[in-house]
Design an enzyme around this catalytic site. Structure first.
Site, PDB file in Angstrom:
ATOM      1  N   LYS A  21       0.845  -1.211   0.000  1.00 10.53           N
ATOM      2  CA  LYS A  21       0.000   0.000   0.000  1.00 10.53           C
ATOM      3  C   LYS A  21       0.875   1.254   0.000  1.00 10.53           C
ATOM      4  O   LYS A  21       0.586   2.221  -0.702  1.00 10.53           O
ATOM      5  CB  LYS A  21      -0.928   0.004   1.226  1.00 10.53           C
ATOM      6  CG  LYS A  21      -2.080  -0.977   1.088  1.00 10.53           C
ATOM      7  CD  LYS A  21      -3.019  -0.880   2.266  1.00 10.53           C
ATOM      8  CE  LYS A  21      -4.030  -2.008   2.303  1.00 10.53           C
ATOM      9  NZ  LYS A  21      -4.946  -2.026   1.165  1.00 10.53           N
ATOM     10  N   LYS A  27      -3.860 -10.352  -7.582  1.00  6.84           N
ATOM     11  CA  LYS A  27      -4.838 -11.175  -6.865  1.00  6.84           C
ATOM     12  C   LYS A  27      -6.280 -10.728  -7.153  1.00  6.84           C
ATOM     13  O   LYS A  27      -6.532  -9.528  -7.253  1.00  6.84           O
ATOM     14  CB  LYS A  27      -4.516 -10.980  -5.371  1.00  6.84           C
ATOM     15  CG  LYS A  27      -5.156 -11.913  -4.427  1.00  6.84           C
ATOM     16  CD  LYS A  27      -4.810 -11.520  -3.001  1.00  6.84           C
ATOM     17  CE  LYS A  27      -5.491 -10.242  -2.610  1.00  6.84           C
ATOM     18  NZ  LYS A  27      -5.511  -9.914  -1.193  1.00  6.84           N
ATOM     19  N   LYS A  48     -11.510  -7.593  -3.684  1.00  3.23           N
ATOM     20  CA  LYS A  48     -12.654  -6.685  -3.616  1.00  3.23           C
ATOM     21  C   LYS A  48     -12.250  -5.294  -4.090  1.00  3.23           C
ATOM     22  O   LYS A  48     -13.083  -4.509  -4.502  1.00  3.23           O
ATOM     23  CB  LYS A  48     -13.163  -6.585  -2.172  1.00  3.23           C
ATOM     24  CG  LYS A  48     -13.332  -7.945  -1.523  1.00  3.23           C
ATOM     25  CD  LYS A  48     -13.544  -7.876  -0.017  1.00  3.23           C
ATOM     26  CE  LYS A  48     -12.970  -9.122   0.644  1.00  3.23           C
ATOM     27  NZ  LYS A  48     -13.427  -9.453   1.944  1.00  3.23           N
TER      28      LYS A  48
END
Ligand code: TYM
Length: 330
Positions: A112, A194, A197
């Site tokens: 991140k 990956k 969501k």
């Protein structure tokens, strides 16, 4: 006595095929063999802002999907993380037993930062310590998770060992249980990242509540390659390999039998067959979900789960607090 297994899923958005194959499916597959504790990680999901109305809906959906995917409340203890207050309390204690250097090394956090994501919260940085508490408070032998959570379970082991060495044997050292097939289901649009969501393209992720028509469309337009062979080769054919993993996990057919079955056939035929298998799984799950979602069985199961989980969690928290000296009574 059965060995214990514990895991959780964040109710951030809808559950998807990756969380099903990487985690939820294992809870279901193992519920006869192990004493399963499966919870909804609703504290973990607020490390990023969630719209309260949407979050409340996602919570109920998540429980309904646990059940619809086959988790049996007679066998597994299903509960909400926030119903057991001891998680957060042990979480702080674990926070105080984890070093900044350890948290700085966590790949999810580092990714991140590397991506330059703005406004990262303290919760994102310290969330692995809450996860350690979620796990250690029930003393499970196994923690079934997808590949991306393995590092957090390894940190949990390190922190538990450190705690045991300092204060005497308190925690069982848990082992991560990573599925052999489908530990990392990839995005259908970018098979090098990956399925998640937070995928920027909705087309890359199949949600368990997607209509079969929509899911079929996503699979038929999944990114592949021009090698024209159904072969498991994650380096040269990541898209096809991802579809092979999905197909294998849902059918139980191994990779080499899949390669033989589709030898000489085009990607269109293969994708059609993958879509058939995925859609029939979604139909099965959604049929059960529709029966569950408007009943009050969800509240009953959570109340029952809370009663069972709380006894264990409170006893462990009490033991920890006495050992570290923050209680007056011995
Ligand atoms: P979460 O909610 O991101 O993911 C839930 C589980 O699904 C797995 N998973 C995947 N597996 C394969 N392919 C994918 N594309 C994929 N996406 C998700 C994850 O590895 C995970 O097992 N911190 C955890 C939740 C948690 C937890 C815990 C888990 C909180 N406390 C204690 C185990 C034990 C998380 O964010 O998972």
């Amino acid at each position: 006595m059965k060995k214990r297994m514990l895991s959780g899923i964040k109710p951030t958005g809808q559950l998807h095929l990756g969380s099903y194959i990487g985690a939820l499916k294992q809870f279901v597959d193992y519920q006869d063999e192990y004493e399963v504790f499966a919870f909804i990680a609703n504290l973990h999901c607020i490390t990023v802002y969630q719209d309260p109305i949407e979050l409340r809906k996602n919570l109920r959906d998540c429980v309904a999907l646990y059940l619809a995917c086959g988790l049996d409340p007679e066998k597994a203890t299903i509960f909400l993380q926030t119903d057991i207050k001891a998680h957060a309390q042990l979480g702080f204690i674990m926070n105080c037993n984890t070093y900044m250097g350890e948290l700085n090394r966590m790949t999810q956090y580092k990714d991140k930062v590397a991506k330059g994501e703005k406004n990262l919260t303290g919760g994102i940085f310290t969330y692995p310590t809450l996860m350690s508490a979620d796990i250690l408070i029930y003393e499970p032998h196994y923690v079934p998770v997808g590949e991306d959570q393995k590092q957090h379970v390894e940190l949990t082991r390190d922190v538990a060992n450190r705690f045991n060495n300092r204060y005497g044997k308190t925690f069982t050292i848990p082992e991560p249980l990573i599925p052999k097939i489908g530990a990392r289901i990839m995005s259908l649009q970018d098979p090098t990242t990956k399925m998640s969501k937070s995928d920027h393209s909705d087309k890359g992720c199949i949600y368990l509540l997607d209509s079969p028509k929509k899911a079929r469309k996503k699979i038929m337009s999944a990114k592949t390659d021009d090698l024209a062979q159904v072969k498991f080769d994650t380096v040269n054919q990541p898209g096809i390999s991802n579809l092979i993993q999905i197909y294998s996990s849902l059918t139980g057919i191994n990779f080499s039998d899949i390669e033989t079955k589709f030898d000489g056939l085009g990607y269109g035929d293969f994708k059609k067959e993958v879509a058939n298998v995925v859609c029939s799984k979604l139909e099965e799950i959604q049929g059960k979900y529709n029966e569950i979602i408007n009943s009050n069985i969800i509240e009953e199961i959570l109340a029952d789960g809370k009663t069972k989980a709380e006894v264990l969690a409170n006893a462990k928290l009490d033991e920890v607090q006495r050992k570290i000296g923050i209680e007056i009574k011995m």
